[in-house]
Design an enzyme around this catalytic site. Structure first.
Site, PDB file in Angstrom:
ATOM      1  N   GLY A  12       9.720  -8.146   0.057  1.00  0.00           N
ATOM      2  CA  GLY A  12      10.978  -7.869  -0.631  1.00  0.00           C
ATOM      3  C   GLY A  12      10.834  -7.283  -2.016  1.00  0.00           C
ATOM      4  O   GLY A  12      11.766  -7.355  -2.818  1.00  0.00           O
ATOM      5  N   SER A  13       9.702  -6.641  -2.299  1.00  0.00           N
ATOM      6  CA  SER A  13       9.544  -6.107  -3.653  1.00  0.00           C
ATOM      7  C   SER A  13      10.506  -4.940  -3.895  1.00  0.00           C
ATOM      8  O   SER A  13      11.058  -4.813  -4.989  1.00  0.00           O
ATOM      9  CB  SER A  13       8.092  -5.711  -3.936  1.00  0.00           C
ATOM     10  OG  SER A  13       7.700  -4.605  -3.171  1.00  0.00           O
ATOM     11  N   ASN A  14      10.728  -4.106  -2.885  1.00  0.00           N
ATOM     12  CA  ASN A  14      11.709  -3.029  -3.061  1.00  0.00           C
ATOM     13  C   ASN A  14      13.128  -3.590  -3.151  1.00  0.00           C
ATOM     14  O   ASN A  14      13.925  -3.114  -3.960  1.00  0.00           O
ATOM     15  CB  ASN A  14      11.623  -2.044  -1.890  1.00  0.00           C
ATOM     16  CG  ASN A  14      10.522  -1.025  -2.077  1.00  0.00           C
ATOM     17  OD1 ASN A  14      10.622  -0.142  -2.921  1.00  0.00           O
ATOM     18  ND2 ASN A  14       9.448  -1.163  -1.299  1.00  0.00           N
ATOM     19  N   LEU A  85      12.103  -3.616   9.963  1.00  0.00           N
ATOM     20  CA  LEU A  85      11.307  -2.913  10.974  1.00  0.00           C
ATOM     21  C   LEU A  85      11.984  -2.760  12.334  1.00  0.00           C
ATOM     22  O   LEU A  85      11.475  -2.029  13.183  1.00  0.00           O
ATOM     23  CB  LEU A  85       9.960  -3.623  11.158  1.00  0.00           C
ATOM     24  CG  LEU A  85       9.161  -3.797   9.860  1.00  0.00           C
ATOM     25  CD1 LEU A  85       7.820  -4.464  10.143  1.00  0.00           C
ATOM     26  CD2 LEU A  85       8.947  -2.466   9.139  1.00  0.00           C
ATOM     27  N   ASN A 102      16.682   4.508   4.579  1.00  0.00           N
ATOM     28  CA  ASN A 102      15.443   3.745   4.778  1.00  0.00           C
ATOM     29  C   ASN A 102      14.372   4.312   3.853  1.00  0.00           C
ATOM     30  O   ASN A 102      14.421   5.481   3.473  1.00  0.00           O
ATOM     31  CB  ASN A 102      14.983   3.881   6.232  1.00  0.00           C
ATOM     32  CG  ASN A 102      13.700   3.113   6.497  1.00  0.00           C
ATOM     33  OD1 ASN A 102      13.540   1.968   6.064  1.00  0.00           O
ATOM     34  ND2 ASN A 102      12.762   3.736   7.211  1.00  0.00           N
ATOM     35  N   HIS A 104      10.201   4.824   3.717  1.00  0.00           N
ATOM     36  CA  HIS A 104       9.015   4.817   4.587  1.00  0.00           C
ATOM     37  C   HIS A 104       7.783   5.147   3.743  1.00  0.00           C
ATOM     38  O   HIS A 104       7.817   6.082   2.939  1.00  0.00           O
ATOM     39  CB  HIS A 104       9.189   5.855   5.703  1.00  0.00           C
ATOM     40  CG  HIS A 104       8.077   5.802   6.698  1.00  0.00           C
ATOM     41  ND1 HIS A 104       8.034   4.858   7.703  1.00  0.00           N
ATOM     42  CD2 HIS A 104       6.945   6.525   6.818  1.00  0.00           C
ATOM     43  CE1 HIS A 104       6.923   5.021   8.401  1.00  0.00           C
ATOM     44  NE2 HIS A 104       6.246   6.025   7.890  1.00  0.00           N
ATOM     45  N   GLU A 174       7.489   3.870  -4.587  1.00  0.00           N
ATOM     46  CA  GLU A 174       8.731   3.351  -3.984  1.00  0.00           C
ATOM     47  C   GLU A 174       9.570   2.637  -5.035  1.00  0.00           C
ATOM     48  O   GLU A 174      10.777   2.867  -5.152  1.00  0.00           O
ATOM     49  CB  GLU A 174       8.389   2.400  -2.833  1.00  0.00           C
ATOM     50  CG  GLU A 174       7.679   3.083  -1.689  1.00  0.00           C
ATOM     51  CD  GLU A 174       7.480   2.186  -0.471  1.00  0.00           C
ATOM     52  OE1 GLU A 174       7.031   2.703   0.540  1.00  0.00           O
ATOM     53  OE2 GLU A 174       7.786   0.980  -0.543  1.00  0.00           O
TER      54      GLU A 174
HETATM   55  C1  GAR Z   1       7.425  -0.786   1.976  1.00  0.00           C
HETATM   56  O1  GAR Z   1       6.213  -0.160   1.673  1.00  0.00           O
HETATM   57  C2  GAR Z   1       8.239   0.090   2.912  1.00  0.00           C
HETATM   58  O2  GAR Z   1       8.062   1.450   2.696  1.00  0.00           O
HETATM   59  C3  GAR Z   1       7.702  -0.318   4.250  1.00  0.00           C
HETATM   60  O3  GAR Z   1       7.557  -1.709   4.162  1.00  0.00           O
HETATM   61  C4  GAR Z   1       7.190  -2.043   2.814  1.00  0.00           C
HETATM   62  C5  GAR Z   1       8.037  -3.205   2.371  1.00  0.00           C
HETATM   63  O4  GAR Z   1       7.544  -3.722   1.178  1.00  0.00           O
HETATM   64  N1  GAR Z   1       8.578   0.081   5.299  1.00  0.00           N
HETATM   65  C6  GAR Z   1       8.145   0.544   6.469  1.00  0.00           C
HETATM   66  O5  GAR Z   1       6.960   0.616   6.759  1.00  0.00           O
HETATM   67  C7  GAR Z   1       9.255   0.986   7.423  1.00  0.00           C
HETATM   68  N2  GAR Z   1       8.713   1.705   8.539  1.00  0.00           N
HETATM   69  P1  GAR Z   1       8.400  -4.730   0.318  1.00  0.00           P
HETATM   70  O6  GAR Z   1       8.860  -5.839   1.261  1.00  0.00           O
HETATM   71  O7  GAR Z   1       7.474  -5.247  -0.730  1.00  0.00           O
HETATM   72  O8  GAR Z   1       9.559  -3.962  -0.253  1.00  0.00           O
END
Ligand code: GAR
Length: 190
Positions: A12-14, A85, A102, A104, A174
């Site tokens: 959940g950092s984003n 996902l 989204n 990616h 990101e």
């Molecule tokens: C992120 O790097 C995002 O781009 C990826 O999951 C990570 C979530 O990180 N998403 C995918 O791969 C979608 N196909 P986070 O939970 O720290 O935000």
């Protein structure tokens, strides 16, 4: 007021960056966090920020309409996926046309599609000895990673970079860009 729901199921950092970015925004607020993992760390981030955090099941998303009911109940008009996902079903893409984005962790159309997420992506990039990677923010349709690209940013890779190093470089991009791209998109299109 535009109301965003964030869908996330990982660290959940984003999501956290998005919550913080819109905390004091006068016209856009994050009003709901939805996760398919009730114990995911992202749930705690939402609670820290006093954002309602609810979990849902496959049936809730694909069969009984509970997710859509929640989105309506919270008057959501925009959805941001941040480490979510599962494939987004037609019921959601048709209720929110061009209103689901989204992020990616690669430069689509390369390294996208089913099974391409998280470290799988960075391992594939390493395997291919790419000199550059990056991230893509795109609209969501009913196929994995195939919606219209809104924004990409790149980072140079070194031959010595391990998949974990690539992941860190991409995640930094990101965090830097996703909240602002969401804001600009909403301001220009909603
Ligand atoms: C992120 O790097 C995002 O781009 C990826 O999951 C990570 C979530 O990180 N998403 C995918 O791969 C979608 N196909 P986070 O939970 O720290 O935000």
């Amino acid at each position: 007021m535009h109301k965003i729901a964030v869908f996330a199921s990982g660290s959940g950092s984003n999501a956290r960056k998005i919550f913080e970015h819109f905390k004091d925004h006068p016209e856009i607020s994050v009003t709901l966090l939805l996760s398919n993992k009730p114990n995911a760390p992202v749930m705690q981030h939402a609670k820290d920020m006093r954002i309602p955090a609810l979990s849902f099941t496959r049936e809730d998303l694909y069969e009984n309409g509970r997710v859509l009911d929640l989105l309506r109940e919270f008057k959501i008009d925009f959805i941001a996926l941040a480490g979510f996902l599962w494939l987004v079903p037609h019921s959601l893409t048709s209720a929110y046309p061009d209103r689901i984005v989204n992020i990616h962790p690669a430069l689509l159309p390369k390294y996208g599609g089913k099974g391409m997420y998280g470290m799988n992506v960075h391992r594939a990039v390493k395997e291919a000895a790419e000199a550059v990677s990056g991230m893509t923010i795109h609209l969501v349709n009913e196929k994995y990673d195939e919606g219209k690209v809104l924004f990409q940013a790149t980072t140079d890779l070194e031959p010595a970079d391990a998949p974990e190093d690539i992941a860190a470089k991409v995640l930094a991009l990101e965090h830097r860009h996703y909240p602002q791209v969401i804001q600009t998109y909403i301001e220009n299109n909603l």
